[in-house]
Design a protein around this motif. Structure first.
Motif, short mmCIF file in Angstrom:
data_model
loop_
_atom_site.label_atom_id
_atom_site.label_comp_id
_atom_site.label_asym_id
_atom_site.label_seq_id
_atom_site.Cartn_x
_atom_site.Cartn_y
_atom_site.Cartn_z
N CYS A 53 9.00 74.75 81.46
CA CYS A 53 10.13 75.14 82.32
C CYS A 53 10.35 76.65 82.25
O CYS A 53 11.32 77.12 81.63
N PRO A 54 9.47 77.42 82.85
CA PRO A 54 9.55 78.88 82.75
C PRO A 54 10.82 79.47 83.37
O PRO A 54 11.19 80.60 83.05
N ALA A 55 11.48 78.71 84.24
CA ALA A 55 12.71 79.22 84.86
C ALA A 55 13.89 79.19 83.91
O ALA A 55 14.94 79.77 84.20
N VAL A 56 13.74 78.49 82.77
CA VAL A 56 14.83 78.35 81.81
C VAL A 56 14.64 79.33 80.65
O VAL A 56 13.59 79.35 80.00
N GLU A 57 15.66 80.12 80.38
CA GLU A 57 15.65 81.07 79.26
C GLU A 57 16.62 80.58 78.20
O GLU A 57 17.82 80.47 78.45
N ILE A 58 16.13 80.24 77.02
CA ILE A 58 17.00 79.79 75.93
C ILE A 58 17.66 81.01 75.28
O ILE A 58 16.98 81.87 74.74
N VAL A 59 18.99 81.06 75.33
CA VAL A 59 19.70 82.22 74.80
C VAL A 59 20.37 81.92 73.46
O VAL A 59 20.86 82.84 72.80
N ALA A 60 20.39 80.65 73.03
CA ALA A 60 20.96 80.32 71.73
C ALA A 60 20.53 78.92 71.29
O ALA A 60 20.40 78.01 72.11
N LEU A 61 20.29 78.77 69.99
CA LEU A 61 20.04 77.48 69.36
C LEU A 61 21.21 77.19 68.42
O LEU A 61 21.48 78.00 67.53
N CYS A 62 21.89 76.08 68.62
CA CYS A 62 23.10 75.78 67.86
C CYS A 62 22.92 74.49 67.06
O CYS A 62 22.43 73.49 67.58
N SER A 63 23.37 74.51 65.82
CA SER A 63 23.15 73.37 64.93
C SER A 63 24.38 72.48 64.77
O SER A 63 24.35 71.51 64.01
N SER A 64 25.48 72.80 65.47
CA SER A 64 26.69 71.99 65.35
C SER A 64 27.51 72.11 66.63
O SER A 64 27.30 73.03 67.44
N ALA A 65 28.47 71.21 66.78
CA ALA A 65 29.35 71.26 67.94
C ALA A 65 30.19 72.53 67.94
O ALA A 65 30.41 73.15 68.98
N LEU A 66 30.65 72.93 66.76
CA LEU A 66 31.47 74.15 66.65
C LEU A 66 30.67 75.38 67.08
O LEU A 66 31.16 76.22 67.85
N GLU A 67 29.44 75.48 66.59
CA GLU A 67 28.59 76.61 66.95
C GLU A 67 28.26 76.57 68.45
O GLU A 67 28.22 77.62 69.11
N GLY A 68 28.06 75.37 68.98
CA GLY A 68 27.80 75.24 70.41
C GLY A 68 28.97 75.72 71.24
O GLY A 68 28.79 76.45 72.23
N ARG A 69 30.19 75.32 70.85
CA ARG A 69 31.38 75.75 71.58
C ARG A 69 31.51 77.27 71.58
O ARG A 69 31.81 77.89 72.60
N GLN A 70 31.30 77.88 70.43
CA GLN A 70 31.42 79.34 70.31
C GLN A 70 30.42 80.04 71.23
O GLN A 70 30.77 81.02 71.92
N ASN A 71 29.20 79.54 71.28
CA ASN A 71 28.17 80.18 72.11
C ASN A 71 28.42 79.94 73.60
O ASN A 71 28.11 80.80 74.43
#
Length: 257
Positions: free
Chosen positions: A29-47
């Motif tokens: 999926c070259p059109a998708v750029e991953i800008v963050a990898l999150c290991s928890s719901a809290l970290e996901g929310r912050q990002n």
């Protein structure tokens, strides 16, 4: 605009799963750029708040908070969500009712590609993510007040489940008959809707028929026996399902005539 990368984050508590999904996206999926990898719901929310991604790959169940709770803690949804889950029970059914994409682990590459393509189309079309709001609203509603998203050829139609009288199979398509008199043709099989609606008072009475038990008027014993719906339609019961159907109808105190 069409060449602008789709900015995405992955929220997944298991490192191997995060890295595997990142690898698949990078490769296919070259059109998708991953800008963050999150290991928890809290970290996901912050990002999500800080990076404002277009797309979020979200695990359903994680230590310290599930994906649904994380979404409910946000004030707005200006991004698409693809759930990535090992669970195929209630959570997945809720997601499907609201027409959100989901991928079941282990990830199938073709399923991932289809889900990403659909999300990209939505993002680049600048559509509001009303499906996400519908999902969260559904969680707090009684079953008969919940909405189902029906994909038509040119739009997604949101229908209150209580307004569905019955569904009828037509090969790989399904007709929905509504109280309003509308008849909608959906390009999904009756089996899919049987799995979604049967837990909320719908019953498969025939290979071709799924009915809303709240819309049954009576069971007619003549002509081999059939179900009369409140809209006047008569629904055949298959021989194989007859005993089960009659048992359910008697349990619900439906009239015979």
């Amino acid at each position: 605009m069409t060449n602008t990368p789709i900015r995405a984050i992955i929220v997944e508590d298991e490192q191997n799963n995060r890295e595997n999904l990142q690898r698949l996206l990078s490769e296919y999926c070259p059109a998708v750029e991953i800008v963050a990898l999150c290991s928890s719901a809290l970290e996901g929310r912050q990002n999500i708040v800080e990076l404002k991604p277009d797309l979020v790959f979200l695990d359903v169940e994680m230590p310290g908070g599930d994906g649904f709770s994380m979404l409910e803690s946000l004030s707005k949804f200006d991004f698409e969500v693809i759930f990535v889950t090992a669970f195929t029970s209630y959570a997945v059914k809720a997601i499907k009712i609201s027409a959100l994409d989901y991928i079941v682990k282990p990830i199938d590459t073709m399923e991932l590609l289809k889900a990403v393509d659909k999300a990209i189309e939505t993002i680049r079309g600048k559509q509001n993510n009303t499906r996400m709001l519908n999902l969260l609203n559904n969680r707090s509603k009684q079953d008969n007040k919940k909405m189902i998203a029906l994909p038509l050829s040119d739009k997604i139609e949101f229908v209150e489940i209580m307004n569905i009288i019955r569904c009828e199979s037509d090969g790989n398509y399904t007709f929905f008959y509504l109280k309003s008199g509308e008849k909608l043709l959906i390009s999904k099989t009756l089996k899919e809707y049987d799995e979604l609606l049967s837990p909320i008072n719908f019953l498969r009475v025939h290979q071709s028929h799924l009915i809303n038990l709240n819309e049954v008027k009576s069971f007619v014993k003549t002509d081999g026996g059939y179900i009369l719906m409140k809209d006047g339609s008569g629904i055949t019961i298959s021989r194989q399902r007859r005993e089960m159907v009659l048992r359910v109808l008697h349990k619900n105190d439906f009239k015979e005539r």
